[in-house]
Enzyme design. Structure first.
Site, PDB file in Angstrom:
ATOM      1  N   GLN A   3       0.850  -1.191   0.000  1.00 18.74           N
ATOM      2  CA  GLN A   3       0.000   0.000   0.000  1.00 18.74           C
ATOM      3  C   GLN A   3       0.888   1.244   0.000  1.00 18.74           C
ATOM      4  O   GLN A   3       1.670   1.457   0.929  1.00 18.74           O
ATOM      5  CB  GLN A   3      -0.943   0.019   1.204  1.00 18.74           C
ATOM      6  CG  GLN A   3      -2.000   1.116   1.021  1.00 18.74           C
ATOM      7  CD  GLN A   3      -2.903   1.330   2.205  1.00 18.74           C
ATOM      8  OE1 GLN A   3      -2.435   1.433   3.333  1.00 18.74           O
ATOM      9  NE2 GLN A   3      -4.198   1.436   1.969  1.00 18.74           N
ATOM     10  N   TYR A  23      -5.424  11.071   4.144  1.00 21.21           N
ATOM     11  CA  TYR A  23      -4.020  11.331   3.819  1.00 21.21           C
ATOM     12  C   TYR A  23      -3.901  12.107   2.499  1.00 21.21           C
ATOM     13  O   TYR A  23      -4.902  12.523   1.931  1.00 21.21           O
ATOM     14  CB  TYR A  23      -3.227  10.019   3.851  1.00 21.21           C
ATOM     15  CG  TYR A  23      -3.313   9.401   5.237  1.00 21.21           C
ATOM     16  CD1 TYR A  23      -2.779  10.081   6.330  1.00 21.21           C
ATOM     17  CD2 TYR A  23      -4.001   8.217   5.470  1.00 21.21           C
ATOM     18  CE1 TYR A  23      -2.905   9.566   7.623  1.00 21.21           C
ATOM     19  CE2 TYR A  23      -4.128   7.699   6.756  1.00 21.21           C
ATOM     20  CZ  TYR A  23      -3.579   8.381   7.827  1.00 21.21           C
ATOM     21  OH  TYR A  23      -3.710   7.895   9.091  1.00 21.21           O
ATOM     22  N   ARG A  44      -7.642   2.746  -2.990  1.00 23.94           N
ATOM     23  CA  ARG A  44      -8.503   2.759  -1.806  1.00 23.94           C
ATOM     24  C   ARG A  44      -8.960   4.186  -1.506  1.00 23.94           C
ATOM     25  O   ARG A  44      -8.163   5.119  -1.585  1.00 23.94           O
ATOM     26  CB  ARG A  44      -7.715   2.208  -0.601  1.00 23.94           C
ATOM     27  CG  ARG A  44      -8.598   1.888   0.601  1.00 23.94           C
ATOM     28  CD  ARG A  44      -7.815   1.170   1.704  1.00 23.94           C
ATOM     29  NE  ARG A  44      -8.651   0.170   2.329  1.00 23.94           N
ATOM     30  CZ  ARG A  44      -8.791   0.023   3.646  1.00 23.94           C
ATOM     31  NH1 ARG A  44      -8.136   0.788   4.486  1.00 23.94           N
ATOM     32  NH2 ARG A  44      -9.577  -0.910   4.139  1.00 23.94           N
ATOM     33  N   GLY A  85      -9.694  -6.776   8.663  1.00 26.87           N
ATOM     34  CA  GLY A  85      -8.628  -6.026   9.308  1.00 26.87           C
ATOM     35  C   GLY A  85      -8.399  -6.545  10.717  1.00 26.87           C
ATOM     36  O   GLY A  85      -7.677  -7.529  10.940  1.00 26.87           O
ATOM     37  N   ARG A  86      -9.071  -5.899  11.683  1.00 27.60           N
ATOM     38  CA  ARG A  86      -8.868  -6.284  13.088  1.00 27.60           C
ATOM     39  C   ARG A  86      -9.113  -7.779  13.312  1.00 27.60           C
ATOM     40  O   ARG A  86      -8.445  -8.409  14.126  1.00 27.60           O
ATOM     41  CB  ARG A  86      -9.778  -5.439  13.986  1.00 27.60           C
ATOM     42  CG  ARG A  86      -9.341  -3.983  14.063  1.00 27.60           C
ATOM     43  CD  ARG A  86     -10.417  -3.087  14.612  1.00 27.60           C
ATOM     44  NE  ARG A  86     -11.569  -3.033  13.702  1.00 27.60           N
ATOM     45  CZ  ARG A  86     -12.680  -2.360  13.937  1.00 27.60           C
ATOM     46  NH1 ARG A  86     -12.814  -1.702  15.073  1.00 27.60           N
ATOM     47  NH2 ARG A  86     -13.673  -2.349  13.070  1.00 27.60           N
TER      48      ARG A  86
END
Ligand SMILES: Cc1cc2nc3c(=O)[nH]c(=O)nc-3n(C[C@H](O)[C@H](O)[C@H](O)COP(=O)(O)O)c2cc1C
Length: 373
Positions: free
Chosen positions: A104, A176, A228, A320-321
């Site tokens: 990424q 970002y 993404r 993810g988590r």
């Protein structure tokens, strides 16, 4: 395997020729555990190895493409050729376990802590601070600097190719730099990079074009490019679903392998710019149509959750988590032990789960992030 879970295990072919062996991928997650000099650490390699033998693709933690784009302590970089050996090792270890390895690529922009960037010079589209506590007012980038960061995304892609990765995911999400250019909150420019929605798209699309150019020039084997994004911002001005559907139109015409919608809740509904008769993901999938596949993510825990998610027509699901809490998620579904999938943590689980210290500290000290019992 319980036959009802078969849809999760159908292979999925991407445009570039990369083939995913199943529909479950590991979401990109920062682990704060790279070496001080931005190289990949042993601890993070071990953490990825533990999680790479079931999912079809591991999207590694965001990686800075320019030295002034480092957004986290313990983030690894792809900004110099010296980083290639570490990147190569990480990609090789992930692939050895049977998953595709995707890097990424990222620039933190105004979210970078000043102590992580040269001379504390935090940059963005415009001199507007984020509304997040502890962030600073950034310096607006010059036209030349913007061109140079676009080339940095290309150079990092070349390094990913040389390091043996199977692809890159462009991080246009979570506030970002790429999102900062798309957002009317952070982009108040009136040159070719900003002014209206069209112009706010210029930087994200230029990054994609550069990445695709580099892939076409350097990749000798199928190499994927995904993108993404976060569909909405809560502040006003901010990105709305209407802006996002326009972005989806542009992305869908750019021969990307996938678009990946960054959400904490797969089922969440629009806030502004589209009605809430459908979830954000349903709106996006509908707009993308057959042009580009969509990856969905957000609080998918059990095998039934994942099945329900693919049944909405979203072909690939990122965990993810959940994949931190249960590295054997895929294996347990295959072995018909889905009832044993763990969806919580205890404070004693660090060694069992092979989680590096800095990530573990973040997990146990950030309230509400992980279900700790
Ligand atoms: C520890 C942690 C680090 C994250 N780092 C990144 C990151 O580097 N890049 C990114 O795009 N998303 C990042 N995210 C967001 C996840 O990819 C994902 O979208 C989010 O956790 C929701 O999915 P989940 O409910 O399956 O965890 C991070 C999330 C967590 C929990």
């Amino acid at each position: 395997m319980n036959p009802k879970f078969k849809p999760l295990f159908e292979p999925f072919a991407l445009k570039s020729g990369v083939e995913l062996k199943n529909r479950i991928v590991m979401a990109p997650m920062t682990n704060f555990s790279s070496n001080e000099d931005g190289t990949v650490s042993d601890a993070e390699v071990n953490y990825y190895v533990r999680r790479s033998d079931g999912v079809s693709m591991v999207i590694t933690a965001c990686t800075y493409v320019s030295s002034n784009g480092k957004g986290f302590h313990g983030e690894f970089g792809a900004d110099r050729d010296e980083m290639i050996p570490g990147l190569r090792r990480l990609a090789a270890e992930i692939k050895e376990k049977g998953a595709k390895a995707v890097l990424q690529i990222f620039h933190g922009g105004r979210m970078c802590p000043p102590d992580l960037v040269p001379n504390g010079d935090v940059v963005s589209a415009s001199a507007i601070a984020s509304e997040q506590e502890g962030t600073v007012v950034p310096r607006p980038l010059t036209d030349q600097e913007i061109e140079s960061i676009i080339r940095d995304f290309g150079e990092s892609t070349r390094r990913a190719i040389e390091a043996g990765y199977d692809g890159v995911e462009i991080h246009g999400a979570n506030g970002y730099l790429i999102q900062q250019f798309f957002s009317p909150h952070s982009n108040r420019r009136d040159d070719r990079w900003g002014g209206n929605l069209e112009k706010r798209l210029t930087f994200p699309l230029a990054v994609i074009d550069e990445v695709k150019r580099v892939v076409a020039k350097h990749a000798k084997q199928p190499f994927l490019a995904g993108y993404r994004f976060s569909p909405e911002e809560e502040h006003s001005p901010g990105i709305t679903m209407e802006d996002t559907l326009r972005l989806v139109d542009e992305l869908a015409n750019r021969e990307l392998d996938y678009i990946h919608v960054s959400l904490m809740d797969f089922w969440s509904k629009p806030r502004r710019g589209a009605d809430d008769s459908k979830s954000r993901l349903e709106w996006i999938r509908e707009r993308a149509g057959q042009r580009v596949p969509v990856i969905g993510v957000g609080s998918i825990h059990s095998a039934d959750d994942a099945l329900k998610a693919v049944q909405t027509g979203i072909p690939v699901i990122a965990l993810g988590r959940e994949i931190i809490m249960e590295p054997d998620w895929v294996k347990k579904v295959i072995e018909e032990r889905e009832g044993e999938i763990r969806t919580t943590l205890t404070k004693e689980d660090q060694a069992r789960l092979t989680v590096p210290d800095p990530l573990w500290q973040a997990i146990v000290n950030t309230p509400g992030w992980f279900p700790i019992v």
